[in-house]
Write an enzyme that holds these catalytic residues in place. Structure first.
Site, PDB file in Angstrom:
ATOM      1  NE  ARG A   1       0.076  12.690   7.035  1.00 59.92           N
ATOM      2  CZ  ARG A   1      -0.248  13.859   7.556  1.00 59.92           C
ATOM      3  NH1 ARG A   1      -1.499  14.216   7.682  1.00 59.92           N
ATOM      4  NH2 ARG A   1       0.679  14.678   7.956  1.00 59.92           N
TER       5      ARG A   1
ATOM      6  NE  ARG B   1      -7.191   5.024   4.674  1.00 58.80           N
ATOM      7  CZ  ARG B   1      -6.272   5.605   5.433  1.00 58.80           C
ATOM      8  NH1 ARG B   1      -6.542   5.903   6.684  1.00 58.80           N
ATOM      9  NH2 ARG B   1      -5.100   5.928   4.948  1.00 58.80           N
TER      10      ARG B   1
ATOM     11  CB  CYS C   1      -4.434   6.714  10.378  1.00 57.81           C
ATOM     12  SG  CYS C   1      -5.059   5.284   9.507  1.00 57.81           S
TER      13      CYS C   1
ATOM     14  CE  LYS D   1      -1.632   1.892   3.994  1.00 57.61           C
ATOM     15  NZ  LYS D   1      -1.481   3.334   4.216  1.00 57.61           N
ATOM     16  CG  ASN D   2       2.292   2.812   3.559  1.00 57.80           C
ATOM     17  OD1 ASN D   2       1.141   3.185   3.301  1.00 57.80           O
ATOM     18  ND2 ASN D   2       2.703   2.577   4.794  1.00 57.80           N
TER      19      ASN D   2
ATOM     20  CG  ASP E   1       2.761   1.377   9.598  1.00 55.60           C
ATOM     21  OD1 ASP E   1       2.486   2.347  10.306  1.00 55.60           O
ATOM     22  OD2 ASP E   1       3.152   1.481   8.416  1.00 55.60           O
TER      23      ASP E   1
ATOM     24  NE  ARG F   1       0.261  10.598  10.026  1.00 56.78           N
ATOM     25  CZ  ARG F   1      -0.192   9.634   9.219  1.00 56.78           C
ATOM     26  NH1 ARG F   1      -1.457   9.307   9.245  1.00 56.78           N
ATOM     27  NH2 ARG F   1       0.628   8.990   8.396  1.00 56.78           N
ATOM     28  N   PRO F   2       2.671  16.639  11.471  1.00 53.16           N
ATOM     29  CG  PRO F   2       4.614  17.446  12.495  1.00 53.16           C
ATOM     30  CD  PRO F   2       3.538  16.410  12.649  1.00 53.16           C
TER      31      PRO F   2
HETATM   32  N1  EPU Z   1       7.208  14.298  10.872  1.00 51.66           N
HETATM   33  C1  EPU Z   1       7.436  15.609  11.167  1.00 51.66           C
HETATM   34  N2  EPU Z   1       7.400  16.522  10.143  1.00 51.66           N
HETATM   35  C2  EPU Z   1       7.166  16.152   8.869  1.00 51.66           C
HETATM   36  C3  EPU Z   1       6.956  14.796   8.558  1.00 51.66           C
HETATM   37  C4  EPU Z   1       6.975  13.883   9.589  1.00 51.66           C
HETATM   38  O1  EPU Z   1       7.634  15.981  12.312  1.00 51.66           O
HETATM   39  O2  EPU Z   1       7.176  17.029   7.991  1.00 51.66           O
HETATM   40  C5  EPU Z   1       7.214  13.314  11.961  1.00 51.66           C
HETATM   41  C6  EPU Z   1       5.842  12.678  12.131  1.00 51.66           C
HETATM   42  O3  EPU Z   1       5.005  13.464  12.959  1.00 51.66           O
HETATM   43  C7  EPU Z   1       6.180  11.361  12.756  1.00 51.66           C
HETATM   44  C8  EPU Z   1       7.510  11.005  12.105  1.00 51.66           C
HETATM   45  O4  EPU Z   1       8.037  12.238  11.591  1.00 51.66           O
HETATM   46  O5  EPU Z   1       6.391  11.524  14.130  1.00 51.66           O
HETATM   47  C9  EPU Z   1       7.430   9.985  11.007  1.00 51.66           C
HETATM   48  O6  EPU Z   1       6.585  10.433   9.986  1.00 51.66           O
HETATM   49  P1  EPU Z   1       6.789   9.995   8.471  1.00 51.66           P
HETATM   50  O7  EPU Z   1       6.778  11.223   7.651  1.00 51.66           O
HETATM   51  O8  EPU Z   1       7.955   9.078   8.354  1.00 51.66           O
HETATM   52  O9  EPU Z   1       5.466   9.182   8.223  1.00 51.66           O
HETATM   53  P2  EPU Z   1       4.446   9.345   7.047  1.00 51.66           P
HETATM   54  O10 EPU Z   1       5.156   9.501   5.758  1.00 51.66           O
HETATM   55  O11 EPU Z   1       3.391  10.330   7.392  1.00 51.66           O
HETATM   56  C10 EPU Z   1       4.421   6.798   6.484  1.00 51.66           C
HETATM   57  C11 EPU Z   1       3.370   5.756   6.326  1.00 51.66           C
HETATM   58  C12 EPU Z   1       2.787   5.416   7.676  1.00 51.66           C
HETATM   59  C13 EPU Z   1       3.906   4.928   8.591  1.00 51.66           C
HETATM   60  C14 EPU Z   1       5.002   5.989   8.670  1.00 51.66           C
HETATM   61  C15 EPU Z   1       6.208   5.554   9.472  1.00 51.66           C
HETATM   62  C16 EPU Z   1       2.475   6.224   4.139  1.00 51.66           C
HETATM   63  C17 EPU Z   1       1.342   6.752   3.331  1.00 51.66           C
HETATM   64  N3  EPU Z   1       2.329   6.273   5.457  1.00 51.66           N
HETATM   65  O12 EPU Z   1       3.753   7.929   7.057  1.00 51.66           O
HETATM   66  O13 EPU Z   1       1.890   4.342   7.440  1.00 51.66           O
HETATM   67  O14 EPU Z   1       3.380   4.697   9.865  1.00 51.66           O
HETATM   68  O15 EPU Z   1       5.462   6.318   7.336  1.00 51.66           O
HETATM   69  O16 EPU Z   1       6.756   4.405   8.938  1.00 51.66           O
HETATM   70  O17 EPU Z   1       3.457   5.743   3.603  1.00 51.66           O
HETATM   71  C18 EPU Z   1       0.000   3.008   7.852  1.00 51.66           C
HETATM   72  O18 EPU Z   1       0.269   2.414   6.789  1.00 51.66           O
HETATM   73  O19 EPU Z   1      -0.852   2.596   8.675  1.00 51.66           O
HETATM   74  C19 EPU Z   1       0.709   4.249   8.146  1.00 51.66           C
HETATM   75  C20 EPU Z   1       0.280   5.135   9.033  1.00 51.66           C
END
Ligand code: EPU
Length: 415
Positions: free
Chosen positions: A94, A398, A118, A24-25, A306, A123-124
């Protein structure tokens, strides 16, 4: 939003094989990336999940032609129009924010609503924006809409304060047409990032270092089409391995890349789960006398956040006190409240939880508050005595392809 429920009658032994779908991701990054192409992109083995439906709606808004042919998606962006993305589909996931990087990369200008996804606590997207600004974009935020514009995008060095998956992917897409060289330092190393880099390079991009903490992108003039097979979903695979450890007699989980699951597999071994690891499959046998363990979620190659949620369910079967430290999303513990309703004994702390096991679980009404909470509850319901009804199951659809059909084929009583 659908009111769909999942009902499971627990304690049925599971047996047989389950084939893991594509990631998915990875898919949710690859699909927005196709808007960078000037020709058709064919993605094979695209999972049948609602996040993909939402992305298809967004592609349709951009006048990109998309066809489903069995498991493939054929995406033709040759008539694309850079319209404002403001439909409900933006808020449903997201990953809609990957259109920000992709459209900025292609058109140097993009306007879209704040993304959804989610609820895992804050999630900034400051790191995404920091990257876009460094490449030369000006950013406005007004009444829920981001507007990004650059006269030109110029390659530069960008240091990520945290190895964010989303920021790494978004900056890669924004930088493919930037003038000169972009280097992302402290980049995320997740396999999904390698998959995106592989596809973009097939299209003609010049990206090196994906999978390491320094990714170099040399800007190119244009990208063509390509055909690409998506990597298997390591989180879906991990979920079925945990389900197997919890309630299978013998189960084979097929279409996996065991290397992507190393941290989980080592933890499960420590718990006493009996497994045999093949080239692209993992056999899991019924494992009694599970031992409590401590885990800490970390960016890849550490234990995936996850998988923390379904793993917590397995910990309710382990003898002793298990501790979870969540370093990625300190508020990702809503599943624990639901598991406690089923009979678990979990204390929720700040960025941590303590699981006192073993505790029998009993079927009742619970709520999937997010996707992986849903996976934790499905696992719990399969173990539990009696009937469990999981509401807000749309979260589960999802991200888990054909979950009811896959579990039913293994012997679960689910509808
Ligand atoms: N963060 C910041 N600023 C940013 C971006 C991220 O502070 O600009 C922080 C987040 O708040 C968090 C950490 O960095 O504390 C990690 O966030 P990351 O950006 O790595 O996560 P993401 O890209 O939003 C993806 C997956 C998530 C998975 C995370 C961590 C996708 C669409 N989502 O999210 O997947 O948990 O990486 O591996 O790829 C899921 O599949 O259930 C899911 C939530």
């Amino acid at each position: 939003m659908s009111e769909e429920n999942i009902r499971i009658r627990g304690q049925r032994p599971l047996n047989g094989e389950v084939r893991i779908s594509s990631s998915k991701n990875a898919a949710v990054a690859l699909i927005p990336a196709t808007v960078l192409a000037s020709d058709t992109v064919t993605l094979y083995d695209v999972p049948h999940i609602s996040d993909i439906i939402a992305l298809r709606e967004l592609l349709a808004e951009l006048n990109v032609e998309v066809k489903r042919d069995g498991d493939s998606l054929i995406i033709n962006p040759s008539e694309i129009k850079n319209t404002v993305l403001e439909s409900d589909a933006v808020s449903r996931l997201r990953a809609s924010y990957y259109f920000m990087g992709a459209l900025l990369g292609r058109y140097k200008t993009v306007k879209m609503k704040m993304p959804g996804g989610c609820d895992l606590g804050p999630r900034p997207i400051n790191l995404h924006l920091k990257g876009f600004r460094a490449l030369g974009a000006e950013i406005d935020y007004d009444e829920g809409f981001y507007t990004l514009h650059a006269d030109e995008l110029i390659g530069t060095d960008i240091y990520l304060d945290f190895a964010s998956v989303g920021a790494t992917i978004n900056i890669m897409m924004a930088a493919v047409f930037a003038k000169g060289r972009t280097v992302i330092e402290n980049a995320a190393k997740e396999p999904e990032i390698i998959d995106l880099s592989t596809m973009l390079n097939k299209m003609g991009a010049q990206i090196r270092g994906a999978g390491t903490s320094a990714i170099t992108i040399d800007g190119v003039e244009s990208l063509g089409g390509c055909k690409h097979e998506i990597i298997p979903d390591r989180i879906e695979a991990g979920t079925y391995i945990i389900i197997a450890a919890a309630c299978a007699e013998k189960m084979r989980i097929k279409n996996v890349i065991p290397l992507h699951l190393e941290a989980l597999l080592m933890k499960l071994e420590e718990m006493g789960v009996k497994m045999e690891i093949g080239d692209d499959y993992i056999d899991v046998c019924k494992s009694d006398d599970l031992k409590a363990v401590d885990v800490k979620t970390l960016p890849y190659p550490g234990l995936a956040t996850d998988l923390q949620q379904p793993l917590t369910t397995l910990m309710t079967k382990a003898v002793g006190i298990s501790r979870v430290k969540e370093t990625i999303y300190p508020e990702r513990f809503k599943h624990c409240e639901q598991l406690n309703r089923m009979g678990a004994d979990i204390e929720i702390g700040t960025g941590s939880s303590v699981i006192n096991g073993p505790t029998p679980l009993y079927g009742c009404k619970v709520k999937a508050t997010d996707l992986r909470c849903g996976a934790a509850l499905v696992t719990a319901a399969l173990i539990a005595k009696g009937e469990t009804v999981i509401s807000d199951a749309y979260h589960i659809f999802r991200g888990y392809d054909s979950i009811k059909e896959k579990l039913r084929a293994l012997g679960a009583d689910i509808d």
